[in-house]
Each structure stands twice: as C-alpha cells, then as structure tokens.
Write an enzyme that holds these catalytic residues in place. Structure first.
Site, PDB file in Angstrom:
ATOM      1  N   GLU A 122      -9.053   0.815   5.658  1.00 33.70           N
ATOM      2  CA  GLU A 122      -9.514   0.375   4.337  1.00 33.70           C
ATOM      3  C   GLU A 122      -9.264  -1.126   4.172  1.00 33.70           C
ATOM      4  OE1 GLU A 122      -8.559   1.465  -0.358  1.00 33.70           O
ATOM      5  OE2 GLU A 122      -7.133   1.992   1.216  1.00 33.70           O
ATOM      6  N   HIS A 123      -8.027  -1.551   4.436  1.00 29.29           N
ATOM      7  CA  HIS A 123      -7.648  -2.962   4.352  1.00 29.29           C
ATOM      8  C   HIS A 123      -7.190  -3.440   5.725  1.00 29.29           C
ATOM      9  CE1 HIS A 123      -6.527  -1.126   0.365  1.00 29.29           C
ATOM     10  NE2 HIS A 123      -7.317  -2.096  -0.048  1.00 29.29           N
TER      11      HIS A 123
ATOM     12  N   ASP B 167      -6.832  -6.835  -4.334  1.00 26.01           N
ATOM     13  CA  ASP B 167      -6.742  -5.756  -5.315  1.00 26.01           C
ATOM     14  C   ASP B 167      -7.056  -6.239  -6.721  1.00 26.01           C
ATOM     15  OD1 ASP B 167      -6.161  -3.679  -3.624  1.00 26.01           O
ATOM     16  OD2 ASP B 167      -3.990  -3.822  -3.858  1.00 26.01           O
TER      17      ASP B 167
ATOM     18  N   HIS C 261       1.596   2.985  -3.339  1.00 20.36           N
ATOM     19  CA  HIS C 261       0.574   3.736  -4.079  1.00 20.36           C
ATOM     20  C   HIS C 261       0.928   5.214  -4.161  1.00 20.36           C
ATOM     21  CE1 HIS C 261      -2.610   1.068  -5.294  1.00 20.36           C
ATOM     22  NE2 HIS C 261      -2.610   0.469  -4.122  1.00 20.36           N
TER      23      HIS C 261
ATOM     24  N   GLN D 201       0.820  -1.211   0.000  1.00 17.86           N
ATOM     25  CA  GLN D 201       0.000   0.000   0.000  1.00 17.86           C
ATOM     26  C   GLN D 201       0.848   1.253   0.000  1.00 17.86           C
ATOM     27  OE1 GLN D 201      -3.355  -0.377  -0.615  1.00 17.86           O
ATOM     28  NE2 GLN D 201      -2.392  -2.370  -0.878  1.00 17.86           N
TER      29      GLN D 201
ATOM     30  N   HIS E 219     -53.512  16.777   4.553  1.00 12.79           N
ATOM     31  CA  HIS E 219     -53.103  15.380   4.701  1.00 12.79           C
ATOM     32  C   HIS E 219     -54.244  14.580   5.333  1.00 12.79           C
ATOM     33  CE1 HIS E 219     -49.037  16.866   3.992  1.00 12.79           C
ATOM     34  NE2 HIS E 219     -48.548  15.638   4.060  1.00 12.79           N
TER      35      HIS E 219
END
Length: 435
Positions: free
Chosen positions: A332-333, A366, A267, A264, A425
C-alpha cells in the site's frame, strides 16, 4: 520490551519464497455469523427503510431517536463545527484541503472526440456519478483526513450530491470530522453507521437518498455490507489492514525508520510494517530503535502486536533485489528511503503510493501531501490504483457514422456478424450499405 521478537528474513535462505508467502498471507474472511448478521440488516433496511435504520442505530449506537430525520446534521451545524475549531486545527485542515484539491484537479478526465476523413465521428463523453455515499468511521476511530480524501475528488469530478454517514456511538461527535465535511462540500450528513448505513445508502430509505457509489473505510460489518451491495451500487474497494514497506540503503536515521514502521502499525493489530535493506547492521540498528521508542508510544500495545504478528525485517543482496521483493509484496505504502530514490523509480511496478527520499515520511501522504491516501492493500496494487477523480467519473463511448462510413463499415460488420451466425446484426448493418 526485550520480549518482543520481530521476524527476520534473509533472501539467501532456500525457503525465502515460502517464508514470504506465509508473511503475506492474510484473509479478510467474514465468518458465517458476520455474513448472517449483515444479510439480515440489509434485508430489513431494504424492506422497512427508516424504521429499521432507526432501530439498529438505537440498538448499536446507544441513541434514542424516533425518526431518522433527528439523526441528520444541518448545514449550520457543520459550519459551526468548522467555525469552532481552534485556529491551528482549522488552518491545518484548510491547507490539507487545498493541497488535496490541487492534486486531484490534475486527474480530471475530459471528454474528447475526433472526426475521420469520411465524416464519421468517434469519441468519449466523461460524466460524473450523480450521487455518492461516503462512509466515515465514528467514535474514537474518527478520521477527518479520510473525509477530505474521499469527498474532494468526488467534488472535483463534478458529483452533484455527497451523502455522508458517520456513527456517533454514545453521542460522541467528532468536531473535526464535521468541520472536514463542511470544508469538503459534503451536502448531507447522517449520524448512522454500520451495515445499516451501507444498506440505507445502497437501497435508499424515506429519508436517506439512494446513491450510485459508496466509498470510505469501515469495520468488518461495513466491509461485508459493501461487498454484499456491490452491483446495486458501485464501491471503491474492500480494504485490508494498512501496510508500509520501507526500502532503505542503511543510511537513514534508524529512529526515523522505526517511527515510520510504527506509523502504520498503530492503525491496528493486523497492520503490516516491513523493512527491506541490504545492510544487516542497519537491521540491528532499527530493531534497537524499535525497542527504545516503543515504550514512548501512546498506542504501544497495538503497535507491539502488529510488530510481533505481521512485521518483518528483510535482508537482501542489494537494492535491485529489494525492489524485486517490494514488487512481490505490492505494498500500500512504499518508502524509498535511499540516497537517489529516482534511480529506483523505474524498477517499481506495484505500489499504492511511493514516498521518495529520506525526508518523505508516509504520514505526510496520509494528511497533506495532496495525493489520495485511500490506497490498494493486500497486494491489490498489482491491478488497482489509489482512489481518485476517475473513480467518480464514467466514460461513455461516442459513435456517429456518416453515410459513407456506415456503408463501408457495414460491409465489415456484415462479414463478422454472419461469421458469428448473428443474422439480425448483419442485416441491420447491411441496410446502411449503399448500392
């Protein structure tokens, strides 16, 4: 790489909570200049359509076209990209696509209804979004896996038309991206990117049709544009930097864990790799592996910055406390690199995707595991979910009262409506009450 120092934390420290706050602080703030540029682009594309998109594309991507139609890839071109792939790449892409489709088929929501004793019918009608726009980064940062992950759930959901935009700066075309688009059933592909592409999808131009929802990752200009057009169209999410949190019992090969953290960190410089373990010696072993393996990495400069700025090696009392830390971070992971990952699963409350066991590298998720790799970041796993078929489906409530049901429920509605001083109503419901 001895100069690399990775931050260490110990849960027994009095200021551990404050340290965690500082570690996790990250603001995806678009500064005034970015907002100004994006707003100008959105305004011009909305007003001028094709001509503005062509102008911006020629300026930013180094193209020289006169008409937007010149930037559309034909279906034959997409098929040629797929047919021209080396055999191993095509096979890998096809296996990944099959697994992504098989997983997402199980997410498909179905319409349902039921009938009450008096004949009143209630239910839910599930319908797909009509048209979706898929943003795909171009140039060097090309991700064919993201094409599959975004397009295939939309196809499974029943979306009638998928419009893909992908910049080709300097004329650089990624054949794998085009091949993935062909394989995933993307309907039209335009070689445009940036905020101008988002604007074209959101508002429509003479050539690019307006979509109902925009999905897919992009840079700060793309993210800012997506945020700005939300409301005119739906969006998937505003994604922050990638994150991985490895919870380990200290018995996994430290080289494996170091490489999982790298996966990661490579990235971008803002990515956040974190290890949480009750084993202090294992922290030392992983750090040694990091220093040993980092010089061998192609993207070592990016990885090193990520490790220095945002990584953390966290020592906790036991695996129960490790899960408390993991839930606070809401990664996230989340890798559960332990002997019995299923025993920890009930303790997980917040995570985008959970990778269970020593052999389950996050990288498999991934590309080819099957579940979606578009995941909530920056702690948003506390309240949001991975991209899925449900993001491309809408749910409409079905209500059909029988004469008897309308009479009985009309009495209830009348009381509640008059309690809110909404007389129309009340009277509307009262007209259906049987004498």
């Amino acid at each position: 790489m001895s100069e690399l120092v990775i931050k260490r934390f110990d849960s027994t420290q009095a200021d551990f909570s404050e340290q965690m706050d500082q570690l996790l602080a990250w603001e995806a703030v678009s500064d005034d200049k970015v907002n100004q540029i994006v707003n100008e682009i959105l305004k011009r594309v909305r007003a001028e359509g094709d001509s503005a998109v062509v102008e911006y594309t020629n300026r930013f991507d180094g193209t020289s076209v006169d008409h937007l139609a010149e930037l559309e890839m034909s279906a034959e071109r997409l098929q040629a990209a797929l047919d021209g792939l080396p055999a191993d790449q095509r096979k890998a892409l096809e296996i990944a696509a099959q697994r992504v489709q098989a997983y997402h088929e199980r997410q498909k929501g179905e319409s349902w209804q039921y009938t009450e004793a008096d004949g009143t019918m209630l239910g839910q009608k599930v319908t797909p979004v009509d048209r979706v726009g898929l943003y795909v980064p171009g140039g060097k940062a090309a991700y064919p896996s993201s094409v599959l992950m975004n397009a295939m759930p939309a196809k499974v959901a029943g979306v009638k038309e998928i419009i893909m935009v992908v910049p080709t700066p300097g004329g650089v075309v990624n054949e794998l991206v085009l091949a993935a688009a062909c394989l995933a059933g993307v309907d039209r592909v335009f070689c445009v990117g940036g905020a101008q592409a988002v604007a074209a999808l959101a508002y429509g131009t003479e050539t690019i049709p307006q979509v109902d929802k925009i999905v897919g990752p992009g840079n700060i200009f793309v993210a800012t544009a997506k945020r700005a057009v939300f409301g005119a169209v739906g969006i998937d999410m505003i994604a922050g930097p990638s994150e991985i949190l490895v919870v380990c019992d200290g018995k996994t090969n430290p080289d494996w864990v170091a490489m999982d953290l790298f996966s990661q960190a490579e990235h971008d410089e803002d990515a956040q790799p974190i290890l949480v373990t009750p084993d202090a010696d294992f922290i030392d072993a992983v750090e040694q592996s990091i220093h040993k393996l980092l010089p061998t990495m192609e993207r070592k400069e990016i990885i090193e910055i990520s490790l220095r700025l945002r990584a953390a090696l966290i020592k906790v009392k036991d695996l129960d406390e490790a899960m408390e830390v993991a839930n606070r971070i809401a990664p996230e992971h989340l890798e559960l690199s332990v002997e019995d990952p299923e025993s920890l699963l009930p303790k997980v409350r917040h995570a985008g995707a959970i990778f269970m066991g020593r052999y389950t590298a996050e990288a498999l998720g991934d590309y080819c595991a099957g579940p979606n790799h578009v995941l909530p970041t920056s702690g948003t796993a506390r309240f949001s979910s991975p991209l899925g078929v449900y993001d491309f489906q809408k749910r409409s409530s079905l209500i059909m009262f029988s004469e008897e049901g309308a009479s009985e429920m009309g009495k209830v509605a009348s009381v509640l409506a008059r309690g809110e001083s909404l007389t129309a109503h009340a009277r509307s419901a009262e007209y259906r009450i049987k004498e």
